[in-house]
Design a protein around this motif. Structure first.
Motif, PDB file in Angstrom:
ATOM      1  N   LEU A   1      -1.077  -1.269  -7.679  1.00 37.98           N
ATOM      2  CA  LEU A   1      -0.700  -2.696  -7.540  1.00 37.98           C
ATOM      3  C   LEU A   1      -0.243  -3.130  -6.200  1.00 37.98           C
ATOM      4  N   ILE A   2       0.058  -2.545  -5.314  1.00 42.08           N
ATOM      5  CA  ILE A   2       0.501  -2.888  -3.993  1.00 42.08           C
ATOM      6  C   ILE A   2      -0.912  -3.098  -3.395  1.00 42.08           C
ATOM      7  N   HIS A   3      -1.909  -2.373  -3.587  1.00 43.18           N
ATOM      8  CA  HIS A   3      -3.208  -2.553  -2.946  1.00 43.18           C
ATOM      9  C   HIS A   3      -3.956  -4.008  -3.726  1.00 43.18           C
ATOM     10  N   GLY A   4      -3.694  -4.281  -5.065  1.00 41.85           N
ATOM     11  CA  GLY A   4      -4.080  -5.269  -5.706  1.00 41.85           C
ATOM     12  C   GLY A   4      -3.625  -6.259  -5.043  1.00 41.85           C
ATOM     13  N   LEU A   5      -2.313  -6.458  -4.972  1.00 42.50           N
ATOM     14  CA  LEU A   5      -1.611  -7.815  -4.517  1.00 42.50           C
ATOM     15  C   LEU A   5      -1.843  -8.028  -2.864  1.00 42.50           C
ATOM     16  N   CYS A   6      -2.301  -6.805  -2.125  1.00 46.75           N
ATOM     17  CA  CYS A   6      -2.472  -7.174  -0.851  1.00 46.75           C
ATOM     18  C   CYS A   6      -3.842  -7.825  -0.775  1.00 46.75           C
ATOM     19  N   ILE A   7      -4.887  -7.244  -1.385  1.00 50.70           N
ATOM     20  CA  ILE A   7      -6.202  -7.843  -1.527  1.00 50.70           C
ATOM     21  C   ILE A   7      -6.186  -9.231  -2.023  1.00 50.70           C
ATOM     22  N   ALA A   8      -5.337  -9.745  -2.908  1.00 53.17           N
ATOM     23  CA  ALA A   8      -5.065 -10.931  -3.512  1.00 53.17           C
ATOM     24  C   ALA A   8      -4.199 -11.979  -2.506  1.00 53.17           C
ATOM     25  N   GLY A   9      -3.646 -11.314  -1.335  1.00 48.23           N
ATOM     26  CA  GLY A   9      -2.976 -12.109  -0.168  1.00 48.23           C
ATOM     27  C   GLY A   9      -1.637 -12.420  -0.758  1.00 48.23           C
ATOM     28  N   SER A  10      -1.149 -11.647  -1.718  1.00 49.87           N
ATOM     29  CA  SER A  10       0.295 -11.644  -2.126  1.00 49.87           C
ATOM     30  C   SER A  10       1.048 -10.476  -1.469  1.00 49.87           C
ATOM     31  N   LEU A  11       1.294 -10.723  -0.081  1.00 48.93           N
ATOM     32  CA  LEU A  11       2.030  -9.666   0.885  1.00 48.93           C
ATOM     33  C   LEU A  11       3.252  -9.581   0.284  1.00 48.93           C
ATOM     34  N   GLU A  12       4.054 -10.783   0.010  1.00 47.87           N
ATOM     35  CA  GLU A  12       5.480 -10.794  -0.221  1.00 47.87           C
ATOM     36  C   GLU A  12       5.856  -9.814  -1.394  1.00 47.87           C
ATOM     37  N   GLU A  13       4.896 -10.191  -2.808  1.00 49.57           N
ATOM     38  CA  GLU A  13       5.075  -9.422  -3.797  1.00 49.57           C
ATOM     39  C   GLU A  13       4.862  -7.757  -3.496  1.00 49.57           C
ATOM     40  N   ALA A  14       3.850  -7.718  -2.832  1.00 52.19           N
ATOM     41  CA  ALA A  14       3.479  -6.321  -2.506  1.00 52.19           C
ATOM     42  C   ALA A  14       4.466  -5.678  -1.602  1.00 52.19           C
ATOM     43  N   LEU A  15       5.159  -6.399  -0.870  1.00 47.56           N
ATOM     44  CA  LEU A  15       6.600  -5.749  -0.185  1.00 47.56           C
ATOM     45  C   LEU A  15       7.777  -5.483  -1.262  1.00 47.56           C
ATOM     46  N   GLU A  16       7.960  -6.439  -2.310  1.00 44.16           N
ATOM     47  CA  GLU A  16       8.680  -6.191  -3.010  1.00 44.16           C
ATOM     48  C   GLU A  16       8.698  -5.027  -4.011  1.00 44.16           C
ATOM     49  N   PHE A  17       7.257  -4.564  -4.328  1.00 44.33           N
ATOM     50  CA  PHE A  17       7.117  -3.589  -5.270  1.00 44.33           C
ATOM     51  C   PHE A  17       7.349  -2.474  -4.270  1.00 44.33           C
ATOM     52  N   THR A  18       7.140  -2.377  -2.922  1.00 47.39           N
ATOM     53  CA  THR A  18       7.556  -1.057  -2.180  1.00 47.39           C
ATOM     54  C   THR A  18       8.853  -0.851  -2.243  1.00 47.39           C
ATOM     55  N   ILE A  19       9.653  -1.888  -2.298  1.00 47.56           N
ATOM     56  CA  ILE A  19      11.322  -1.841  -2.251  1.00 47.56           C
ATOM     57  C   ILE A  19      11.519  -1.400  -3.709  1.00 47.56           C
ATOM     58  N   ASP A  20      10.865  -1.636  -5.001  1.00 47.50           N
ATOM     59  CA  ASP A  20      11.269  -1.400  -6.170  1.00 47.50           C
ATOM     60  C   ASP A  20      10.835   0.157  -6.221  1.00 47.50           C
ATOM     61  N   MET A  21       9.713   0.447  -5.668  1.00 48.49           N
ATOM     62  CA  MET A  21       9.165   1.847  -5.489  1.00 48.49           C
ATOM     63  C   MET A  21      10.317   2.819  -5.141  1.00 48.49           C
ATOM     64  N   GLU A  22      10.807   2.510  -3.829  1.00 53.19           N
ATOM     65  CA  GLU A  22      11.997   3.301  -3.385  1.00 53.19           C
ATOM     66  C   GLU A  22      13.280   3.477  -4.298  1.00 53.19           C
ATOM     67  N   ARG A  23      13.538   2.225  -4.891  1.00 55.02           N
ATOM     68  CA  ARG A  23      14.688   2.088  -5.786  1.00 55.02           C
ATOM     69  C   ARG A  23      14.548   3.126  -7.039  1.00 55.02           C
ATOM     70  N   HIS A  24      13.367   3.370  -7.298  1.00 54.77           N
ATOM     71  CA  HIS A  24      13.364   4.126  -8.578  1.00 54.77           C
ATOM     72  C   HIS A  24      12.836   5.688  -8.173  1.00 54.77           C
ATOM     73  N   GLY A  25      13.053   5.989  -7.026  1.00 58.73           N
ATOM     74  CA  GLY A  25      13.280   7.236  -6.360  1.00 58.73           C
ATOM     75  C   GLY A  25      11.767   7.539  -6.141  1.00 58.73           C
ATOM     76  N   VAL A  26      10.747   6.726  -6.075  1.00 55.03           N
ATOM     77  CA  VAL A  26       9.338   7.260  -5.431  1.00 55.03           C
ATOM     78  C   VAL A  26       9.193   6.782  -4.135  1.00 55.03           C
ATOM     79  N   GLU A  27       8.945   7.896  -3.297  1.00 57.37           N
ATOM     80  CA  GLU A  27       8.878   7.632  -1.815  1.00 57.37           C
ATOM     81  C   GLU A  27       7.476   7.168  -1.309  1.00 57.37           C
ATOM     82  N   PRO A  28       7.534   5.988  -0.719  1.00 60.15           N
ATOM     83  CA  PRO A  28       6.297   5.661  -0.276  1.00 60.15           C
ATOM     84  C   PRO A  28       5.421   6.694   0.591  1.00 60.15           C
TER      85      PRO A  28
END
Length: 657
Positions: free
Chosen positions: A139-166
């Motif tokens: 999803l982060i890759h898809g958002l980055c390709i679409a130019g939605s960097l802010e949302e991609a960064l939010e997913f990264t934060i959500d990732m860490e929040r759910h215990g999944v390390e980037p």
């Protein structure tokens, strides 16, 4: 094993025959056999057949079977079938898994449907499945390709929040996202966070950074990263080297690029077709045709067969150097090989013949294309139209519009603009406007060049207000005029002796953050000298000099001639010295113009100074100037200088009969 070997080798029918033989011998294929067959056939039409056979055999599928099947459907762009399959298997023993959802999300992201992929991410959570790092990365890759960097960064934060390390892949995806938008500072912030988390950069990380800096024109930073990469024990990939090579070539640093090529080979990396093509194109652009041909031969010796890109680069290079006969010989050699079907090579030659005005040769090649059954492109016709227009054969050029339609092609903006310019040059305003209307009827959007041609045509007929209106229309349509557009209309107002409006247009350029070109000031200075006030021309020149605005030699020669014509030769001499001090190359013609004026005004001392300056600059006088100076020296009683000049004339055979 035999079934697997056949399927892996894409020998589909043989694999299925083996499967049928197993049944004949009452051997029950295991789910592992079916899975391997399904995996290797996932890009073929046999995918459904094998899956149906698994179901009919009564063998329970494994947790990988469905994931492989979904992957196959996604690879074949049958996303709706994949969605239906997920819905059908929900709730069963081997229902949708994280891998299945990941595959489906990846398929939708690749098709550009990131929002749909996000909905399946939510569905995965509803099914009680826990997304893994791969899920988030998709999803982060898809958002980055679409130019939605802010949302991609939010997913990264959500990732860490759910215990999944980037992981390193996550950070690489984000860094690439920033690079695609040209935000290298953002990419570096991602790398900093990556290092703080204890994740080490890999080859991909360095490649992304090198690509980013090189594309931004910062080759030095890209080279530093390459050094750091090597010091860490990483080997550069072909991609990294290709990007660096391309940057060096664009910057004209071809020797540095060649060193990198040899370095690649030293590290055991084999340059591929892209690598060689970049270098060949770079050499050709710099006019190093012989070196490009040598590299081409080296590539062929290594059994790396060139494509039209490589051939086209050499052919274009020969044409640009004016080596048209050599280009034709090279072209004829290529057309005798398997490249006869390549329209690009024909287009290069046709375009060059058209540019030099040899429309006969261009038409000859066009006929050759038709005879060989090669489909011409719109580029082919645009070049032919240009050639006919250059030769003032407007009826033939206009007639090609019908030929274009016969070949199922659509005339482009370039097609119409070329024709419009030709009609403009011969003063056929009605013909030009008719073409413009035809272009608009085809919903073709005019370019800045199109408008410039229209403005030029209107200006030639002194329809100045209409030309100003066109300028306003350009801005209204979101199309920014360039310096040539403004220079065209400014020149017309100068000729109409409306210097006030000419300077208003100059000021308008500045208001739109468009820097006037040296040609703009040439036009304005010429307008003031010919139609306006010479004092204002002097004042403008001083202002431009004070503001360190680069002037051309034309600006100086224009104002020097004006002062000479008005009889202010002393001012002309001062400006001449300024022109010399500015570093312009002064010709014999420039010297002669000033010296003649000085001699006519009996300013012999000044004439001698400039004459000696000319001689010290290594410029030899011509016969006419010699006689002017002999006459001047003779009138001044300087017989020694007369003797010297006569000797020089004898030495250089400057006496006429």
């Amino acid at each position: 094993m035999l079934a697997f070997a056949y399927s892996r080798s894409e020998m589909v029918h043989d694999a299925l025959v083996v499967l049928a033989k197993m049944k004949d011998l009452s051997f029950q294929p295991s789910i592992l056999t079916y899975n391997s067959l399904l995996y290797n056939l996932r890009c073929t039409d046999h995918l459904w057949n094998v899956y149906d056979e698994i179901k009919s055999s009564g063998i329970p599928p494994s947790e990988f079977t469905n994931s492989i099947f979904i992957d196959g459907l996604c690879r074949q762009s049958r996303l709706q079938d994949a969605v239906s399959f997920i819905q059908e298997t929900e709730g069963k023993e081997f229902g949708p898994s994280v891998v299945s959802f990941n595959t489906l999300m990846s398929g939708f992201c690749k098709m550009g449907f990131v929002d749909v992929a996000k909905s399946f991410f939510c569905m995965m959570l509803k099914c009680g499945l826990r997304p893994d790092a791969y899920s988030y990365n998709i999803l982060i890759h898809g958002l980055c390709i679409a130019g939605s960097l802010e949302e991609a960064l939010e997913f990264t934060i959500d990732m860490e929040r759910h215990g999944v390390e980037p992981d390193v892949v996550t950070y690489n995806i984000l860094a690439k996202g920033f690079r695609l938008l040209g935000l290298m500072s953002g990419a570096w912030k991602v790398i900093e966070k990556m290092l703080l988390k204890g994740v080490n950069p890999d080859v991909v990380t360095y490649t992304i950074l090198i690509c980013g800096h090189c594309q931004m024109g910062n080759i030095e930073e890209g080279f530093k990263l390459r050094e750091e990469m090597l010091s860490r024990g990483f080997e550069l990939s072909i991609i990294s080297y290709s990007v660096l090579l391309s940057s060096f070539c664009k910057g004209g640093q071809i020797d540095e690029a060649m060193k990198l090529l040899y370095e690649m080979e030293g590290f055991g990396l084999k340059p591929d077709l892209i690598t060689y093509s970049i270098l060949i194109r770079g050499l050709c652009k710099l006019g190093e045709i012989q070196r490009a041909i040598q590299l081409y031969k080296e590539m062929c010796l290594k059994r790396i067969f060139p494509n039209s890109f490589s051939h086209g680069a050499i052919l274009s290079g020969l044409c640009q150097k004016g080596m048209i006969s050599q280009a034709r010989m090279y072209f004829d050699t290529l057309t005798k090989s398997d490249l006869t079907e390549d329209i690009v090579l024909y287009n290069i030659m046709i375009d060059r013949y058209a540019k030099i005005g040899n429309i006969g040769k261009a038409v000859q090649l066009y006929k050759q294309i038709i005879e060989k059954g090669i489909t011409p492109s719109i580029v082919t016709f645009n070049s032919l139209i240009y050639g006919f227009c250059k030769n003032r054969k407007l009826d033939e050029a206009r007639g090609l519009l019908d030929t274009i339609k016969m070949h199922g092609l659509v005339p482009s903006v370039v097609t119409y603009t070329t024709l419009m310019n030709a009609y403009c040059e011969v003063g056929n305003l009605q013909g030009m406007l008719k073409l413009y209307q035809e272009m608009e009827a085809k919903a073709l959007k005019p370019t800045c060049i199109t408008y410039t041609v229209l403005i030029k045509g209107l200006c030639k007929k002194r329809r100045l207000q209409e030309s100003v209106q066109l300028l306003e229309d350009m801005y209204a349509k979101g199309l920014a005029p360039d310096q040539i557009t403004y220079n065209t209309i400014i020149q017309c107002f100068c000729k109409a002796q409306n210097m006030r409006k000419a300077f208003q247009l100059h000021d308008e350029m500045l208001l739109h953050n468009l820097q006037p070109s040296p040609a703009t000031y040439n036009v304005l200075i010429n307008g003031l000298c010919v139609y306006g006030d010479l004092k204002e021309a002097d004042s403008l020149l001083v202002t431009l000099q004070d503001n360190n605005i680069r002037l051309t030699k034309v600006a100086y020669t224009t104002i020097i001639k004006a002062h000479c014509a008005k009889g202010d030769v002393s001012k002309a001499v001062v400006l001449f010295y300024q022109m010399v001090e500015s570093g312009f190359e002064i010709s014999i013609r420039d010297y002669s113009a000033v010296i003649n004026r000085l001699c006519k005004r009996n300013l012999i001392t000044d004439a001698k100074k400039i004459f000696r300056m000319m001689l010290s600059g290594g410029i030899s006088p011509d016969q006419e100037l010699c006689w002017v100076m002999i006459n001047a020296f003779h009138l001044g009683g300087d017989l020694n200088s007369v003797s010297e000049l006569l000797a020089k004339m004898i030495k250089h055979d400057l006496f006429s009969e």
